[in-house]
Design a protein around this motif. Structure first.
Motif, PDB file in Angstrom:
ATOM      1  N   GLU A  17       5.827  -3.448 -15.010  1.00 57.25           N
ATOM      2  CA  GLU A  17       4.423  -3.260 -14.650  1.00 57.25           C
ATOM      3  C   GLU A  17       3.737  -4.606 -14.430  1.00 57.25           C
ATOM      4  OE1 GLU A  17       2.647  -0.920 -17.714  1.00 57.25           O
ATOM      5  OE2 GLU A  17       3.674   0.931 -17.147  1.00 57.25           O
ATOM      6  N   ALA A  18       4.026  -5.561 -15.342  1.00 58.16           N
ATOM      7  CA  ALA A  18       3.408  -6.883 -15.227  1.00 58.16           C
ATOM      8  C   ALA A  18       3.894  -7.619 -13.983  1.00 58.16           C
ATOM      9  CB  ALA A  18       3.722  -7.707 -16.485  1.00 58.16           C
ATOM     10  N   ARG A  23       2.292  -5.753  -2.830  1.00 58.89           N
ATOM     11  CA  ARG A  23       0.828  -5.805  -2.824  1.00 58.89           C
ATOM     12  C   ARG A  23       0.252  -4.430  -2.470  1.00 58.89           C
ATOM     13  NH1 ARG A  23       0.699  -9.507   0.366  1.00 58.89           N
ATOM     14  NH2 ARG A  23       0.419  -8.334   2.297  1.00 58.89           N
ATOM     15  N   ARG A  27       2.116  -6.111 -11.089  1.00 57.10           N
ATOM     16  CA  ARG A  27       0.680  -6.425 -11.157  1.00 57.10           C
ATOM     17  C   ARG A  27       0.412  -7.865 -10.731  1.00 57.10           C
ATOM     18  NH1 ARG A  27       0.090  -4.556 -15.784  1.00 57.10           N
ATOM     19  NH2 ARG A  27       0.331  -6.479 -16.997  1.00 57.10           N
ATOM     20  N   GLU A  28       1.266  -8.784 -11.134  1.00 51.88           N
ATOM     21  CA  GLU A  28       1.098 -10.190 -10.755  1.00 51.88           C
ATOM     22  C   GLU A  28       1.182 -10.390  -9.252  1.00 51.88           C
ATOM     23  OE1 GLU A  28       4.225 -12.038 -12.904  1.00 51.88           O
ATOM     24  OE2 GLU A  28       3.192 -11.936 -14.852  1.00 51.88           O
ATOM     25  N   THR A  31       3.543   5.996 -10.024  1.00 51.24           N
ATOM     26  CA  THR A  31       4.327   6.087 -11.250  1.00 51.24           C
ATOM     27  C   THR A  31       5.802   6.161 -10.914  1.00 51.24           C
ATOM     28  OG1 THR A  31       4.039   8.503 -11.224  1.00 51.24           O
ATOM     29  CG2 THR A  31       2.512   7.233 -12.590  1.00 51.24           C
ATOM     30  N   GLY A  74       0.166  -5.284  -7.093  1.00 53.27           N
ATOM     31  CA  GLY A  74       0.369  -3.839  -7.179  1.00 53.27           C
ATOM     32  C   GLY A  74      -0.107  -3.284  -8.503  1.00 53.27           C
ATOM     33  N   GLN A  75      -0.120  -1.968  -8.631  1.00 51.89           N
ATOM     34  CA  GLN A  75      -0.558  -1.320  -9.868  1.00 51.89           C
ATOM     35  C   GLN A  75       0.292  -0.070 -10.079  1.00 51.89           C
ATOM     36  OE1 GLN A  75      -3.103  -2.843 -11.699  1.00 51.89           O
ATOM     37  NE2 GLN A  75      -2.469  -1.489 -13.360  1.00 51.89           N
ATOM     38  N   VAL A  76       1.419  -0.244 -10.772  1.00 53.74           N
ATOM     39  CA  VAL A  76       2.369   0.852 -10.974  1.00 53.74           C
ATOM     40  C   VAL A  76       2.556   1.101 -12.465  1.00 53.74           C
ATOM     41  CG1 VAL A  76       4.803   1.518 -10.726  1.00 53.74           C
ATOM     42  CG2 VAL A  76       3.582   0.494  -8.804  1.00 53.74           C
ATOM     43  N   GLU A  77       2.586   2.365 -12.839  1.00 52.39           N
ATOM     44  CA  GLU A  77       2.869   2.742 -14.218  1.00 52.39           C
ATOM     45  C   GLU A  77       4.334   3.130 -14.331  1.00 52.39           C
ATOM     46  OE1 GLU A  77       1.828   6.232 -17.507  1.00 52.39           O
ATOM     47  OE2 GLU A  77       0.746   6.153 -15.596  1.00 52.39           O
ATOM     48  N   ASP A  95       0.804  -1.233   0.000  1.00 55.92           N
ATOM     49  CA  ASP A  95       0.000   0.000   0.000  1.00 55.92           C
ATOM     50  C   ASP A  95       0.834   1.279   0.000  1.00 55.92           C
ATOM     51  OD1 ASP A  95      -2.370  -1.481  -0.004  1.00 55.92           O
ATOM     52  OD2 ASP A  95      -2.447  -1.564   2.179  1.00 55.92           O
ATOM     53  N   THR A 103       1.139   1.439  -5.489  1.00 56.17           N
ATOM     54  CA  THR A 103       0.550   2.194  -6.593  1.00 56.17           C
ATOM     55  C   THR A 103       1.418   3.398  -6.938  1.00 56.17           C
ATOM     56  OG1 THR A 103      -0.783   3.530  -5.056  1.00 56.17           O
ATOM     57  CG2 THR A 103      -1.826   1.557  -5.994  1.00 56.17           C
TER      58      THR A 103
END
Length: 206
Positions: free
Chosen positions: A183-184, A156, A187-188, A161, A191-194, A137, A159
């Protein structure tokens, strides 16, 4: 609670008894102290030993913590905005919920550190070892992010950039992860990062 080291205890007592805003704790040994909630904004802890020290909710705005040993210290909820943590030791340090906006972390050993819910927006992480670290987080925003992960690094809920690439360590081998591959990987793991590509207009914004 004062440090067990007499010189550090004396320096801290003198600082508490004056109206000086900055503590000069360069290369002092603060082990054994509980400095939770202290206002150390603009203070100097260069090369200080803060291993295991309780620093929860302390204010280190623009403080110099370069080369300080903060291994095992509790910095949960601390204000580390624009703090200099270059070459510091953050092994197993607790930084949960800390504000590290625009902090500088270059060549930092942060293995096993906890950054749960930490705001790391705009900070520079260059040569930071995050093997075994917990970034659950945590929030990133346009971070220079040349760090080392391994399979035990927890991302996990991470988030934001970043500018990569990241070094992924596995045993004695390493490989670089950047762009869509990074990113992948994140995400796996929840997490969700650009990852911002080189040359992006965002890289030139102030």
């Amino acid at each position: 609670m004062l440090p067990t080291d007499p010189e550090a205890a004396r320096e801290l007592q003198e600082w508490l008894s004056t109206e000086d805003s900055s503590l000069f704790g360069v290369e002092h040994d603060f082990r054994g102290a509980d400095l939770s909630g202290g206002d150390f904004s603009g203070s100097w802890f260069t090369g200080a030993n803060l291993s295991g020290v309780r620093l929860a909710r302390a204010n280190f705005y623009r403080a110099d913590l370069q080369s300080a040993d903060l291994s095992g210290a509790d910095l949960s909820g601390a204000d580390l905005v624009r703090a200099n943590l270059d070459e510091a030791v953050l092994r197993s340090t607790r930084l949960d919920g800390a504000d590290m906006v625009k902090a500088s972390l270059c060549q930092v050993d942060a293995r096993g550190a906890s950054f749960r819910g930490t705001a790391i927006r705009g900070a520079s992480l260059l040569g930071v070892d995050l093997r075994g670290a917990d970034l659950t987080d945590a929030v990133l925003f346009r971070n220079s992010f040349k760090v080392t992960f391994d399979d035990s690094t927890v991302v996990r809920g991470l988030t934001g950039t970043v500018f990569g690439p990241v070094t992924l360590a596995s045993g004695d081998s390493t490989r670089q992860l950047g762009g869509a591959e990074l990113e992948a990987w994140i995400r796996e793991r929840g997490g969700q990062v650009e990852v911002i590509p080189p040359g992006s207009p965002e890289t030139t914004e102030g």
